[in-house]
Design an enzyme around this catalytic site. Structure first.
Site, short mmCIF file in Angstrom:
data_model
loop_
_atom_site.label_atom_id
_atom_site.label_comp_id
_atom_site.label_asym_id
_atom_site.label_seq_id
_atom_site.Cartn_x
_atom_site.Cartn_y
_atom_site.Cartn_z
N SER A 1 0.82 -1.22 0.00
CA SER A 1 0.00 0.00 0.00
C SER A 1 0.85 1.27 0.00
CB SER A 1 -0.93 0.02 1.21
OG SER A 1 -1.87 -1.03 1.16
N GLY B 1 -2.69 3.77 -3.37
CA GLY B 1 -3.12 4.86 -4.23
C GLY B 1 -4.60 5.15 -4.30
N GLU C 1 -6.00 -6.85 10.73
CA GLU C 1 -4.96 -7.90 10.75
C GLU C 1 -3.65 -7.36 11.30
OE1 GLU C 1 -3.53 -5.58 7.41
OE2 GLU C 1 -5.50 -6.02 8.20
N HIS D 1 -6.90 -1.59 9.44
CA HIS D 1 -6.32 -2.93 9.25
C HIS D 1 -6.51 -3.79 10.49
CE1 HIS D 1 -4.13 -2.47 5.40
NE2 HIS D 1 -4.19 -1.19 5.72
N GLY E 1 -4.50 7.28 2.20
CA GLY E 1 -4.50 8.70 1.87
C GLY E 1 -5.80 9.16 1.25
N CYS F 1 -9.44 -1.41 3.88
CA CYS F 1 -8.65 -0.30 3.36
C CYS F 1 -9.05 0.06 1.93
CB CYS F 1 -7.16 -0.59 3.50
SG CYS F 1 -6.15 0.90 3.51
N LEU F 2 -8.20 -0.21 0.92
CA LEU F 2 -8.59 0.04 -0.46
C LEU F 2 -9.83 -0.77 -0.81
CD1 LEU F 2 -7.90 1.38 -3.24
CD2 LEU F 2 -6.62 -0.71 -3.77
#
Length: 362
Positions: free
Chosen positions: A34, A227, A338, A336, A296, A252-253
């Site tokens: 990431s 990204g 994990e 996260h 981000g 996350c993403l």
């Protein structure tokens, strides 16, 4: 301009300058896909003091653009260490800078926001470096996932190690099959799923809905990755094609992509959330979780369709930290669970995913 001492590889790299507030976990940060395209500054002053080992890798190699610390600890002290940080960075070609006032750099990023930057051991001309930094492509609009995701599918067999497996429950009696879409996945995620008794098939993030469903999964996992999520139209379309078929869990993403697939939009945060100490409020039970985060971008709350329910909020800036679909078995978090190194407060989310798959199968 920050002039310091090189302790990594010789060379020159550009990227987005960001900071991470973790006190430990630099090895996991280095190998987290990431961080692709980012120059990471550690706020903790001494980095490298427990060395590098082969058990705590989150991928096969470092992925960040560059690394900045206040002080590089030259003598690691840890019984698990198999090497030192400086040698590891040099071995993998990572440009790194030590000996600067990282407080001043972080303060600048906090005030101005994440900015394009450049690290160089070969070009020491200020004007030349500024010109190169300005020309850096940045993160917005780029598909960085294709640079870090695997080329082919694979089966994952490794479980959590003895130092991470603190709260796992007995494996379910059913052999649940999870298809994990890899957009730059940290290895601790499939380790958690395996330790929960799942069979884990990892597919590249470019896989279509048909390819995913052809594996006959009991559940689909959407991984973290680097990204801007909005250029990843192939992933958004694939998620739209599998929603409602089997339970879906995103991190996350993967959280951002689930929101995009459901009709929401995302935006770029001023300086992002990166650290192993980020407070999140669980709106379902009222508890506060200390979480590991690295992103981000965030989901835009004003764009959120009615079929999404907000389940978690970041207590630092009130942004969305978790979502649940009201009509389909799909949920996600921006952080996260994990985490390694990091807090274990949110590992229950993997059990929640197991329960959703067992309920769907039943």
């Amino acid at each position: 301009m920050f002039v310091g001492e090189s302790f990594g590889a010789e060379g020159e790299v550009d990227g987005e300058a960001v900071f991470n507030t973790s006190m430990t976990g630099y090895q996991e940060i280095l190998t987290d896909p990431s961080y692709r395209g980012q120059i990471v500054t550690m706020t903790y002053p001494q980095i490298g003091n427990y060395g590098i080992n082969t058990e705590d890798l989150e991928s096969s190699k470092p992925h960040l653009a560059g690394f900045v610390v206040r002080e590089n600890s030259r003598v690691p002290s840890n019984f698990r260490a198999s090497g030192d940080l400086q040698s590891y960075l040099q071995q993998h070609g990572i440009v790194a800078l030590a000996g600067i006032d990282t407080r001043a750099l972080v303060r600048r990023i906090r005030i101005k926001g994440a900015m394009k930057g450049i690290l160089s051991t070969v070009d020491l001309d200020d004007a030349s470096l500024v010109k190169k930094a300005i020309a850096s492509p940045g993160l917005v609009g780029r598909d960085l996932v294709r640079e870090v995701m695997p080329d082919a599918d694979r089966q994952w067999d490794e479980e959590l190690g003895a130092w991470s497996n603190l709260h796992s429950r007995p494996a379910p009696t059913h052999n649940l099959h999870v298809v994990a879409l890899d957009f730059g996945m940290k290895w601790n995620i499939p380790r958690h799923l395996r330790s929960q008794g799942c069979r884990v098939s990892i597919l590249p993030g470019t896989s279509s809905a048909e390819e995913i469903l052809s594996r006959q999964p009991d559940g689909i996992f959407l991984s973290n990755g680097p990204g801007d999520p909005e250029p990843l139209t192939y992933a958004i379309e694939a998620i739209q094609g599998v929603l409602g078929k089997v339970p879906v869990f995103g991190i996350c993403l993967g959280h951002q992509l689930l929101a995009l697939a459901g009709g929401a939009s995302t935006f770029k945060l001023k300086f992002g959330h990166r650290g192993a100490n980020q407070p999140v409020l669980n709106l379902v039970n009222g508890r506060v979780e200390i979480t590991s985060q690295n992103h981000g971008f965030a989901v835009d709350e004003e764009s959120l369709p009615a079929h999404f329910e907000i389940t978690h909020r970041n207590l630092n800036d009130d942004t969305i930290a978790g979502l649940r679909h009201r009509e389909m078995a799909a949920f996600s978090v921006q952080y996260h669970p994990e985490a390694s190194a990091g807090p274990h407060d949110s590992q229950y989310l993997f059990e929640q995913f197991i329960d959703a798959m067992q309920g769907s199968r039943a």
